[in-house]
Design a protein around this motif. Structure first.
Motif, mmCIF file in Angstrom:
data_model
loop_
_atom_site.group_PDB
_atom_site.id
_atom_site.type_symbol
_atom_site.label_atom_id
_atom_site.label_comp_id
_atom_site.label_asym_id
_atom_site.label_seq_id
_atom_site.Cartn_x
_atom_site.Cartn_y
_atom_site.Cartn_z
ATOM 1 N N PHE A 115 0.863 -1.181 0.000
ATOM 2 C CA PHE A 115 0.000 0.000 0.000
ATOM 3 C C PHE A 115 0.897 1.228 0.000
ATOM 4 N N ALA A 116 1.405 1.526 -1.168
ATOM 5 C CA ALA A 116 2.406 2.584 -1.294
ATOM 6 C C ALA A 116 2.150 3.479 -2.496
ATOM 7 N N PHE A 117 0.866 3.629 -2.844
ATOM 8 C CA PHE A 117 0.472 4.524 -3.928
ATOM 9 C C PHE A 117 -0.538 5.526 -3.376
ATOM 10 N N ILE A 118 -0.224 6.795 -3.443
ATOM 11 C CA ILE A 118 -1.107 7.838 -2.929
ATOM 12 C C ILE A 118 -1.924 8.419 -4.078
ATOM 13 N N ALA A 119 -3.244 8.483 -3.877
ATOM 14 C CA ALA A 119 -4.137 9.052 -4.887
ATOM 15 C C ALA A 119 -4.849 10.263 -4.300
ATOM 16 N N ILE A 120 -5.187 11.206 -5.183
ATOM 17 C CA ILE A 120 -5.959 12.382 -4.764
ATOM 18 C C ILE A 120 -7.178 12.518 -5.669
ATOM 19 N N GLY A 121 -8.249 13.104 -5.131
ATOM 20 C CA GLY A 121 -9.468 13.274 -5.910
ATOM 21 C C GLY A 121 -10.134 14.600 -5.599
ATOM 22 N N ASN A 122 -11.059 14.998 -6.480
ATOM 23 C CA ASN A 122 -11.736 16.286 -6.305
ATOM 24 C C ASN A 122 -13.255 16.182 -6.414
ATOM 25 N N ALA A 123 -13.820 15.046 -5.992
ATOM 26 C CA ALA A 123 -15.277 14.899 -6.011
ATOM 27 C C ALA A 123 -15.916 15.882 -5.034
ATOM 28 N N GLY A 131 -16.425 1.628 4.636
ATOM 29 C CA GLY A 131 -16.728 0.665 3.579
ATOM 30 C C GLY A 131 -16.310 1.095 2.191
ATOM 31 N N ASP A 132 -15.683 2.265 2.061
ATOM 32 C CA ASP A 132 -15.256 2.749 0.739
ATOM 33 C C ASP A 132 -14.191 1.841 0.133
ATOM 34 N N LEU A 133 -14.308 1.645 -1.193
ATOM 35 C CA LEU A 133 -13.321 0.857 -1.932
ATOM 36 C C LEU A 133 -12.453 1.726 -2.826
ATOM 37 N N ALA A 134 -12.876 2.968 -3.037
ATOM 38 C CA ALA A 134 -12.142 3.892 -3.894
ATOM 39 C C ALA A 134 -12.516 5.306 -3.484
ATOM 40 N N LEU A 135 -11.838 6.294 -4.069
ATOM 41 C CA LEU A 135 -12.194 7.679 -3.805
ATOM 42 C C LEU A 135 -13.570 7.968 -4.396
ATOM 43 N N ASP A 136 -14.273 8.924 -3.808
ATOM 44 C CA ASP A 136 -15.611 9.262 -4.274
ATOM 45 C C ASP A 136 -15.573 9.903 -5.659
ATOM 46 N N GLY A 143 -16.204 15.073 -10.858
ATOM 47 C CA GLY A 143 -15.047 14.962 -9.972
ATOM 48 C C GLY A 143 -14.761 13.509 -9.661
ATOM 49 N N GLY A 144 -13.570 13.239 -9.240
ATOM 50 C CA GLY A 144 -13.166 11.877 -8.919
ATOM 51 C C GLY A 144 -11.662 11.839 -8.740
ATOM 52 N N GLU A 145 -11.097 10.665 -8.898
ATOM 53 C CA GLU A 145 -9.652 10.555 -8.750
ATOM 54 C C GLU A 145 -8.959 11.375 -9.836
ATOM 55 N N MET A 146 -8.050 12.231 -9.416
ATOM 56 C CA MET A 146 -7.331 13.120 -10.333
ATOM 57 C C MET A 146 -5.976 12.555 -10.733
ATOM 58 N N ALA A 147 -5.289 11.983 -9.760
ATOM 59 C CA ALA A 147 -3.925 11.502 -10.016
ATOM 60 C C ALA A 147 -3.538 10.494 -8.953
ATOM 61 N N ARG A 148 -2.560 9.661 -9.306
ATOM 62 C CA ARG A 148 -2.035 8.679 -8.360
ATOM 63 C C ARG A 148 -0.528 8.617 -8.517
ATOM 64 N N SER A 190 -8.006 12.015 -0.367
ATOM 65 C CA SER A 190 -6.794 11.281 -0.734
ATOM 66 C C SER A 190 -6.933 9.872 -0.187
ATOM 67 N N GLY A 191 -6.252 8.940 -0.843
ATOM 68 C CA GLY A 191 -6.333 7.549 -0.417
ATOM 69 C C GLY A 191 -5.011 6.839 -0.621
#
Length: 226
Positions: A115-123, A131-136, A143-148, A190-191
């Protein structure tokens, strides 16, 4: 005759006195026995309590605490914003942690990975839940995941009493922003993931970090295991 009666009277008086004496001694004995019994009972209870407390002194652990910091630099290299907050470990994250530690072949998390990948989102209206499996994601506005980030090498500090500390940071290659409209956008989540895309999400954090073109964003994730 008088002498005999007098002797009998004295004997009777002495007998009564002896009876009173023995009765008093018996009463004192009963009281002492009761007190001793009470002390003995309390002593046993106290000993049992001490024994139970002693058993709880064994070192038990199992906490995973995550902390995230965000640092935005402007085009001039100056700090525009700095935020920090605790994160939320997801249910999937704890499942994968158990799989990685105890049985990497268990299908509950087929590929735990790093678990060494950081993601950001703008939802918009993003709300992190266990219970989340991904960024909103959001539709209006989109909006959603912007970059990882690419795979980040973790720095692990050994446990010397305060827990084992894992640090992951993309400060060496921070997220950069181009092609945004004049108003820019706001990073809302971020996730921490275990793959370059998709994969499982270990933890998530809601945030509000406005960014504009030419800004950079460094995210540092600190996980403490105790």
């Amino acid at each position: 005759m008088f002498k005999l009666n007098s002797t009998m009277h004295k004997s009777k008086v002495r007998h009564v006195q002896l009876m009173k004496k023995y009765t008093t001694l018996a009463l004192i004995g009963a009281i002492v026995a009761g007190v001793v019994g009470l002390i003995s009972t309390d002593a046993i209870s106290a000993t049992s309590l001490v024994s139970m407390q002693g058993a709880s002194d064994f070192h038990e652990s199992g906490l995973i605490i995550g902390h995230v910091t965000y640092e935005v630099l402007g085009a001039d290299g100056h700090v525009k914003q700095y935020l920090q907050s605790d994160n939320l470990i997801t249910n999937r994250g704890t499942d994968c942690a158990a799989t990685a530690i105890f049985d990497s072949s268990d299908p509950v998390c087929a590929t735990p990975g790093n678990f060494a990948f950081i993601a950001i989102g703008n939802a918009t209206s993003a709300t992190a839940q266990a219970g989340d499996l991904a960024l909103d994601t959001s539709v209006t506005p989109f909006g959603g995941e912007m970059a990882r980030s690419a795979l980040i090498g973790a720095t692990i500090t050994t446990n010397t009493g305060a827990g084992t500390i894992v640090t992951l940071s993309n400060s060496g290659t921070p997220f950069s922003f181009t092609g945004l409209n004049t108003a820019g956008t706001t990073v809302t989540q971020s996730g921490l993931f275990n793959a370059t895309s998709g994969g499982s999400m270990f933890s998530i954090r809601d945030v509000s970090v406005p960014v504009a073109n030419a800004d950079t964003l460094a995210v540092t994730w600190t996980i403490t295991l105790t």
